[in-house]
Design a protein around this motif. Structure first.
Motif, PDB file in Angstrom:
ATOM      1  N   ALA A  42       4.981  13.299   8.589  1.00 63.49           N
ATOM      2  CA  ALA A  42       4.981  11.835   8.578  1.00 63.49           C
ATOM      3  C   ALA A  42       5.633  11.286   7.314  1.00 63.49           C
ATOM      4  O   ALA A  42       5.379  11.772   6.206  1.00 63.49           O
ATOM      5  CB  ALA A  42       3.553  11.318   8.693  1.00 63.49           C
ATOM      6  N   SER A  44       6.015   7.685   6.972  1.00 70.78           N
ATOM      7  CA  SER A  44       5.844   6.239   7.106  1.00 70.78           C
ATOM      8  C   SER A  44       6.009   5.543   5.761  1.00 70.78           C
ATOM      9  O   SER A  44       5.632   6.085   4.728  1.00 70.78           O
ATOM     10  CB  SER A  44       4.445   5.917   7.631  1.00 70.78           C
ATOM     11  OG  SER A  44       4.316   6.399   8.937  1.00 70.78           O
ATOM     12  N   GLY A  45       6.551   4.349   5.796  1.00 71.70           N
ATOM     13  CA  GLY A  45       6.710   3.560   4.582  1.00 71.70           C
ATOM     14  C   GLY A  45       7.809   4.058   3.677  1.00 71.70           C
ATOM     15  O   GLY A  45       7.874   3.711   2.510  1.00 71.70           O
ATOM     16  N   ASN A  46       8.713   4.870   4.223  1.00 73.22           N
ATOM     17  CA  ASN A  46       9.781   5.428   3.397  1.00 73.22           C
ATOM     18  C   ASN A  46      10.972   4.497   3.219  1.00 73.22           C
ATOM     19  O   ASN A  46      11.870   4.793   2.431  1.00 73.22           O
ATOM     20  CB  ASN A  46      10.287   6.747   4.007  1.00 73.22           C
ATOM     21  CG  ASN A  46       9.777   7.961   3.258  1.00 73.22           C
ATOM     22  OD1 ASN A  46       9.107   7.851   2.241  1.00 73.22           O
ATOM     23  ND2 ASN A  46      10.103   9.130   3.754  1.00 73.22           N
ATOM     24  N   GLY A  47      11.012   3.407   3.968  1.00 68.23           N
ATOM     25  CA  GLY A  47      12.143   2.492   3.848  1.00 68.23           C
ATOM     26  C   GLY A  47      13.459   3.236   3.987  1.00 68.23           C
ATOM     27  O   GLY A  47      13.611   4.115   4.856  1.00 68.23           O
ATOM     28  N   CYS A  48      14.423   2.893   3.139  1.00 72.15           N
ATOM     29  CA  CYS A  48      15.726   3.581   3.123  1.00 72.15           C
ATOM     30  C   CYS A  48      15.764   4.649   2.041  1.00 72.15           C
ATOM     31  O   CYS A  48      16.838   4.973   1.521  1.00 72.15           O
ATOM     32  CB  CYS A  48      16.843   2.579   2.868  1.00 72.15           C
ATOM     33  SG  CYS A  48      17.087   1.386   4.180  1.00 72.15           S
ATOM     34  N   ALA A  49      14.611   5.197   1.671  1.00 68.85           N
ATOM     35  CA  ALA A  49      14.572   6.172   0.580  1.00 68.85           C
ATOM     36  C   ALA A  49      15.435   7.394   0.868  1.00 68.85           C
ATOM     37  O   ALA A  49      15.565   7.839   2.007  1.00 68.85           O
ATOM     38  CB  ALA A  49      13.132   6.610   0.315  1.00 68.85           C
ATOM     39  N   LEU A  50      16.009   7.920  -0.192  1.00 68.57           N
ATOM     40  CA  LEU A  50      16.814   9.144  -0.161  1.00 68.57           C
ATOM     41  C   LEU A  50      16.108  10.219  -0.980  1.00 68.57           C
ATOM     42  O   LEU A  50      15.347   9.902  -1.894  1.00 68.57           O
ATOM     43  CB  LEU A  50      18.170   8.894  -0.825  1.00 68.57           C
ATOM     44  CG  LEU A  50      19.000   7.743  -0.296  1.00 68.57           C
ATOM     45  CD1 LEU A  50      20.204   7.518  -1.212  1.00 68.57           C
ATOM     46  CD2 LEU A  50      19.447   8.051   1.128  1.00 68.57           C
ATOM     47  N   THR A  77      16.170   8.439   6.357  1.00 60.86           N
ATOM     48  CA  THR A  77      17.579   8.166   6.027  1.00 60.86           C
ATOM     49  C   THR A  77      18.336   9.467   5.795  1.00 60.86           C
ATOM     50  O   THR A  77      19.474   9.624   6.257  1.00 60.86           O
ATOM     51  CB  THR A  77      17.664   7.248   4.788  1.00 60.86           C
ATOM     52  OG1 THR A  77      16.973   6.031   5.072  1.00 60.86           O
ATOM     53  CG2 THR A  77      19.104   6.925   4.432  1.00 60.86           C
ATOM     54  N   VAL A 107       8.218  -8.753   7.480  1.00 63.65           N
ATOM     55  CA  VAL A 107       8.687  -8.138   6.237  1.00 63.65           C
ATOM     56  C   VAL A 107       8.658  -6.617   6.289  1.00 63.65           C
ATOM     57  O   VAL A 107       9.220  -5.945   5.414  1.00 63.65           O
ATOM     58  CB  VAL A 107       7.848  -8.614   5.023  1.00 63.65           C
ATOM     59  CG1 VAL A 107       7.894 -10.132   4.899  1.00 63.65           C
ATOM     60  CG2 VAL A 107       6.406  -8.132   5.110  1.00 63.65           C
ATOM     61  N   VAL A 109      10.289  -4.705   7.945  1.00 59.99           N
ATOM     62  CA  VAL A 109      11.646  -4.158   8.043  1.00 59.99           C
ATOM     63  C   VAL A 109      12.055  -3.492   6.726  1.00 59.99           C
ATOM     64  O   VAL A 109      12.786  -2.500   6.725  1.00 59.99           O
ATOM     65  CB  VAL A 109      12.653  -5.260   8.462  1.00 59.99           C
ATOM     66  CG1 VAL A 109      12.746  -6.376   7.416  1.00 59.99           C
ATOM     67  CG2 VAL A 109      14.029  -4.679   8.730  1.00 59.99           C
ATOM     68  N   HIS A 110      11.542  -4.016   5.610  1.00 59.46           N
ATOM     69  CA  HIS A 110      11.942  -3.467   4.308  1.00 59.46           C
ATOM     70  C   HIS A 110      11.275  -2.126   4.001  1.00 59.46           C
ATOM     71  O   HIS A 110      11.840  -1.290   3.301  1.00 59.46           O
ATOM     72  CB  HIS A 110      11.614  -4.456   3.186  1.00 59.46           C
ATOM     73  CG  HIS A 110      12.430  -5.699   3.240  1.00 59.46           C
ATOM     74  ND1 HIS A 110      13.750  -5.731   2.868  1.00 59.46           N
ATOM     75  CD2 HIS A 110      12.133  -6.957   3.654  1.00 59.46           C
ATOM     76  CE1 HIS A 110      14.222  -6.960   3.023  1.00 59.46           C
ATOM     77  NE2 HIS A 110      13.259  -7.717   3.506  1.00 59.46           N
ATOM     78  N   TYR A 111      10.063  -1.925   4.476  1.00 70.01           N
ATOM     79  CA  TYR A 111       9.301  -0.717   4.146  1.00 70.01           C
ATOM     80  C   TYR A 111       9.472   0.393   5.187  1.00 70.01           C
ATOM     81  O   TYR A 111       9.110   1.544   4.972  1.00 70.01           O
ATOM     82  CB  TYR A 111       7.806  -1.041   4.064  1.00 70.01           C
ATOM     83  CG  TYR A 111       7.450  -2.203   3.180  1.00 70.01           C
ATOM     84  CD1 TYR A 111       7.764  -2.177   1.820  1.00 70.01           C
ATOM     85  CD2 TYR A 111       6.804  -3.324   3.679  1.00 70.01           C
ATOM     86  CE1 TYR A 111       7.428  -3.249   0.998  1.00 70.01           C
ATOM     87  CE2 TYR A 111       6.456  -4.395   2.865  1.00 70.01           C
ATOM     88  CZ  TYR A 111       6.777  -4.348   1.526  1.00 70.01           C
ATOM     89  OH  TYR A 111       6.440  -5.404   0.713  1.00 70.01           O
ATOM     90  N   LEU A 208      -3.119   2.645  -0.757  1.00 67.78           N
ATOM     91  CA  LEU A 208      -2.443   1.470  -0.216  1.00 67.78           C
ATOM     92  C   LEU A 208      -3.038   1.102   1.143  1.00 67.78           C
ATOM     93  O   LEU A 208      -3.236   1.967   2.002  1.00 67.78           O
ATOM     94  CB  LEU A 208      -0.942   1.747  -0.066  1.00 67.78           C
ATOM     95  CG  LEU A 208      -0.098   0.535   0.320  1.00 67.78           C
ATOM     96  CD1 LEU A 208      -0.166  -0.552  -0.726  1.00 67.78           C
ATOM     97  CD2 LEU A 208       1.348   0.951   0.547  1.00 67.78           C
TER      98      LEU A 208
END
Lengths: 265, 265
Positions: A42, A44-50, A77, A107, A109-111, A208
């Protein structure tokens, strides 16, 4: 494209073994050749992280006619970037993410790692769609979504999407879906976001959590509202984050030569 | 605000010990009371990622009159969320991120942990600015940026920013900065993104790398161009990712009732 099936890259952020991605694979099997590259767990909450400080690894976990499934140690990503550069024979005709266990409207969409997949596809000029279900139940029922997912994918394969534009599709977890609405991103924010996590001999540990507060009026028609009314909310989403409406004002405030150069879209 | 110094929350993605954030602290000391909550180590490429599967921890590492410095085990976005909910006595007047070691113009806005900080501030209606220097050198010279950083922060503290709008400020690593331009986000994408990382008894290990290809015409005035011309590029950035221009077209393509409900900004 005649005589050739569309090539569809699938990923998610709940990991390759989640029910949502396996339902998505089932829904899309009739529509193209599928290559799945999804996180091994999982994300989740990774956004666009690399992943920049460690190597990323992938391996084939399943293969049959028209379907290859890879799992990857990286972020959502990373999965798109890695698949495009390694296992895919050519650029895919479509990138599809999900089906996420949980709402990614407003919001979120960002996370969202789901939308991380979609934004990465879009940045590379590939039509890209993220699907999310408004339920965190690992055993949620995705069946009512099947015809809608197939119809949206079919139409986007056929018509494409405008430049720099991808789709954030959020679906209600109800048996009787009322239809599809095209919506704007709801306004709001998260509150009460941390829960203390006591630890022996340690202070200041927090989990969180939180609640989303919608700032839109009650009769609004943005995405978060539409889902709660039983509609599928399709939010056209741009990867050009420029605040064009604010450029003149910011230029007058800050630019050393406010008349120089800048232009609209 | 009379008789009271502005309260400024500072974070970054290079970690609390990076030169860039310590230079930023030095530049902003005269402008307000500073609370720093920054990752305990480098978190580049974290985007808006959240930590959802582990508790997040913070601790005070330095305190003097007008300056408190905390380090945090979480992502840049976690730092903002945690500071707002724990150590800050009230909502800050400004969130500032950076100064990042490396350019965050163009599509990098999506991957940037620096901009993760800024977007989080903006989503909570706090004026928010990210500063980045176009150099990855850990010992880069930030001195030429000082008057510009101070001027931008002063003006934003004074005038605020439009709703849903934050600033992505990218600065050239040159001694003679030519001035400030207000720009749109450059178009482009990353190519040659993976470098094979051979491992004994293992295959398919890759390091993320790559080159950014700017798709704008050579005489363009978007952010990536401006930095390379020696200007500071200020990109007004919106957290509303709705592709308003595409809504009508997507509605006609997908909505079950294309005339229903949706509206513009």
């Amino acid at each position: 494209m005649e005589n050739k099936k569309p090539l569809i890259l699938i990923s998610n952020d709940d990991g390759v073994s989640a029910k949502g991605i396996n339902e998505l694979i089932r829904f899309l099997r009739p529509l193209g050749d599928l290559v799945v590259m999804a996180p091994d767990s999982a994300r989740s909450g990774n956004g666009c992280a690399l992943t920049v400080n460690a190597p990323v690894h992938y391996r084939l976990v399943h293969q049959e006619e028209g379907l290859s499934v890879y799992q990857c140690s990286g972020t959502p990503t990373d999965c798109v970037k890695l698949a495009r550069n390694t296992v895919l024979p050519r650029e895919p005709d479509l990138v599809v993410a999900g089906i996420n266990h949980g709402d990614n409207s407003a919001v979120n969409v960002h996370y969202s790692g789901t939308m991380g997949v979609v934004i990465e596809g879009c940045l590379n000029d590939i039509p890209s769609i993220g699907f999310s279900l408004d339920s965190h139940d690992p055993e949620a029922d995705f069946t009512p979504c099947e015809p809608f997912v197939q119809e949206i994918v079919r139409k986007v394969l056929d018509a494409g999407l405008p430049p720099l534009t991808c789709l954030n599709v959020n679906m209600p977890a109800v048996a009787d879906i009322r239809g599809i609405r095209v919506c704007a991103q709801a306004r709001g924010n998260w509150v009460r976001e941390w829960e203390c996590c006591p630890r022996a001999n340690g202070a200041n540990y927090y989990w969180l959590t939180g609640e989303f507060v919608n700032h839109d009026p009650e009769d609004d028609t943005r995405d978060h509202w539409a889902i709660r009314q039983g509609y599928i909310a399709v939010t056209p989403t741009t990867v050009d984050m420029t605040a064009y409406d604010a450029m003149r004002r910011i230029s007058e405030l800050l630019a050393t030569d406010p008349e120089a150069g800048f232009r609209g879209k």
